[in-house]
Scaffold this active site. Structure first.
Site, short mmCIF file in Angstrom:
data_model
loop_
_atom_site.label_atom_id
_atom_site.label_comp_id
_atom_site.label_asym_id
_atom_site.label_seq_id
_atom_site.Cartn_x
_atom_site.Cartn_y
_atom_site.Cartn_z
N GLU A 1 0.82 -1.21 0.00
CA GLU A 1 0.00 0.00 0.00
C GLU A 1 0.86 1.27 0.00
OE1 GLU A 1 -3.93 -1.56 2.47
OE2 GLU A 1 -2.17 -0.88 3.57
N LYS B 1 -14.95 -0.13 4.97
CA LYS B 1 -14.66 -1.17 5.98
C LYS B 1 -13.18 -1.54 5.88
CE LYS B 1 -15.66 -6.11 6.67
NZ LYS B 1 -14.47 -6.74 6.04
N ASP B 2 -12.48 -1.44 7.00
CA ASP B 2 -11.05 -1.78 6.95
C ASP B 2 -10.66 -2.60 8.17
OD1 ASP B 2 -10.70 -0.05 9.13
OD2 ASP B 2 -8.87 0.83 8.29
N MET B 3 -9.35 -2.70 8.43
CA MET B 3 -8.88 -3.52 9.55
C MET B 3 -7.93 -2.77 10.49
SD MET B 3 -8.45 -7.12 7.42
CE MET B 3 -8.04 -8.12 8.83
N GLU B 4 -7.83 -1.45 10.36
CA GLU B 4 -6.86 -0.72 11.20
C GLU B 4 -7.32 0.65 11.72
OE1 GLU B 4 -5.88 -1.70 8.01
OE2 GLU B 4 -4.80 -3.53 8.55
N ASP C 1 -12.46 -3.46 -3.00
CA ASP C 1 -13.52 -4.47 -3.17
C ASP C 1 -14.83 -3.89 -2.66
OD1 ASP C 1 -11.61 -5.21 -0.65
OD2 ASP C 1 -13.72 -5.29 -0.11
N THR D 1 -6.15 0.57 2.13
CA THR D 1 -7.25 0.14 1.28
C THR D 1 -8.44 -0.24 2.15
OG1 THR D 1 -6.37 -2.11 1.25
CG2 THR D 1 -5.71 -0.65 -0.55
N1 SAH Z 1 -5.00 -11.26 0.94
C1 SAH Z 1 -4.42 -9.98 1.19
C2 SAH Z 1 -4.75 -9.55 2.57
C3 SAH Z 1 -5.36 -8.20 2.63
S1 SAH Z 1 -6.42 -8.02 3.97
C4 SAH Z 1 -2.94 -10.04 0.87
O1 SAH Z 1 -2.62 -10.17 -0.27
O2 SAH Z 1 -2.08 -9.91 1.74
C5 SAH Z 1 -7.03 -6.51 3.79
C6 SAH Z 1 -6.18 -5.28 4.09
O3 SAH Z 1 -6.72 -4.28 3.26
C7 SAH Z 1 -6.32 -4.76 5.51
O4 SAH Z 1 -5.15 -4.08 5.93
C8 SAH Z 1 -7.54 -3.83 5.45
O5 SAH Z 1 -7.37 -2.62 6.16
C9 SAH Z 1 -7.72 -3.54 3.96
N2 SAH Z 1 -9.01 -3.97 3.37
C10 SAH Z 1 -9.29 -3.91 2.05
N3 SAH Z 1 -10.54 -4.36 1.79
C11 SAH Z 1 -11.07 -4.73 2.99
C12 SAH Z 1 -12.35 -5.28 3.36
N4 SAH Z 1 -13.32 -5.54 2.48
N5 SAH Z 1 -12.55 -5.55 4.67
C13 SAH Z 1 -11.59 -5.29 5.58
N6 SAH Z 1 -10.39 -4.77 5.27
C14 SAH Z 1 -10.11 -4.48 4.00
#
Ligand code: SAH
Length: 256
Positions: A27, A187-190, A213, A103
């Protein structure tokens, strides 16, 4: 004692140093190269977090990455690593403004599309922290209120709204309802984890998120994520560079 929250900060305080936290190497590596930041340095000798430092004109820029997990050789995405990176970065560097760039999943119900970049606005939620006890419920799910970002969102032409953080890439039906009820745009993870530490440390925080996505579509999220990552990161890079250029022109906290 550090102040809790940023409310007590003088609004005419100039932004001289900005920290940008990315979860994944993919990223932020290209934007760090474009700006000409230095090579990765460890934030701590035992941990995978890395920083890259440099300047854009008079603005000090430190980009931080959660790093690669030594057991599994993938980026340390998610709230635990994000919390730790934020704490270490804010302990070790003088940062006037913290940016979480990354992302996210977008929502077609709210006109999200791949490559659209949002500025988090209003507040940040945790959609998978379920604690059905008064007080703890609100603590667990937020929102963590944001005091900054609206001026920059306007200047950068970014839509803005609530962002929600959790530790899974997929969604449950209950989480879909959570997003609808709160008008969540990304929606994210951080983001919420980073904002909570920044708030405790009294450092203003904003978040910019580029859609990889679409959450409310029938396509599998992980396939869409991988297919669209490069495109979403190109758009994210453009926005991060424009944002840093605006800050490098000289900004005070009341114009963020
Ligand atoms: N399979 C991926 C993993 C990415 S996980 C890889 O190639 O490594 C998703 C990461 O992108 C997280 O850091 C999160 O913040 C963000 N993200 C993107 N789309 C997301 C979604 N639909 N839900 C949650 N996090 C998402």
């Amino acid at each position: 004692m550090q102040p809790n929250g940023t409310a007590g900060q003088p609004t005419d305080r100039p932004i001289r140093s900005v920290g940008v936290i990315f979860a994944m190497e993919a990223e932020g590596a290209s934007v760090a190269d474009t700006i000409g930041l230095g090579p990765p340095e460890p934030l701590h000798e035992n941990l995978p977090m890395r920083i890259r430092r440099g300047r854009l004109d008079d603005l000090e820029v430190t980009m931080a990455f959660n790093g690669i997990d030594s057991d599994h050789q993938v980026d340390r995405i998610g709230t635990e690593a994000a919390t730790l990176t934020t704490w270490m970065l804010l302990q070790q560097q003088r940062i006037d403004l913290l940016v979480n760039a990354g992302t996210c999943g977008g929502f077609q119900a709210r006109e999200g599309h791949v490559g659209k970049v949002y500025m988090a606005g209003y507040g940040l939620y945790f959609h998978d922290h379920r604690v059905n006890i008064d007080g703890f419920r609100e603590y667990a799910e937020g929102p963590i209120m944001l005091s900054h970002g609206s001026v920059l969102a306007g200047e950068l032409g970014l839509d803005s709204g609530p962002v929600s953080t959790g530790c899974s890439l997929d969604v449950t039906p209950a989480e879909i309802r959570f997003f609808q009820e709160r008008g969540v745009i990304a929606k994210d993870m951080e983001a919420a984890a980073i904002a909570r530490v920044a708030r405790d440390m009294g450092i203003p925080c904003i978040a910019v998120k580029s859609v990889t996505d679409i959450v409310d579509s029938d396509k599998p999220t992980h396939e869409e994520f991988l297919r669209n990552l490069a495109r979403a990161v190109d758009r994210l890079d453009e926005v991060v560079i424009s944002l840093l250029r605006l800050l490098a022109e000289g900004r005070t906290l009341d114009r963020i």
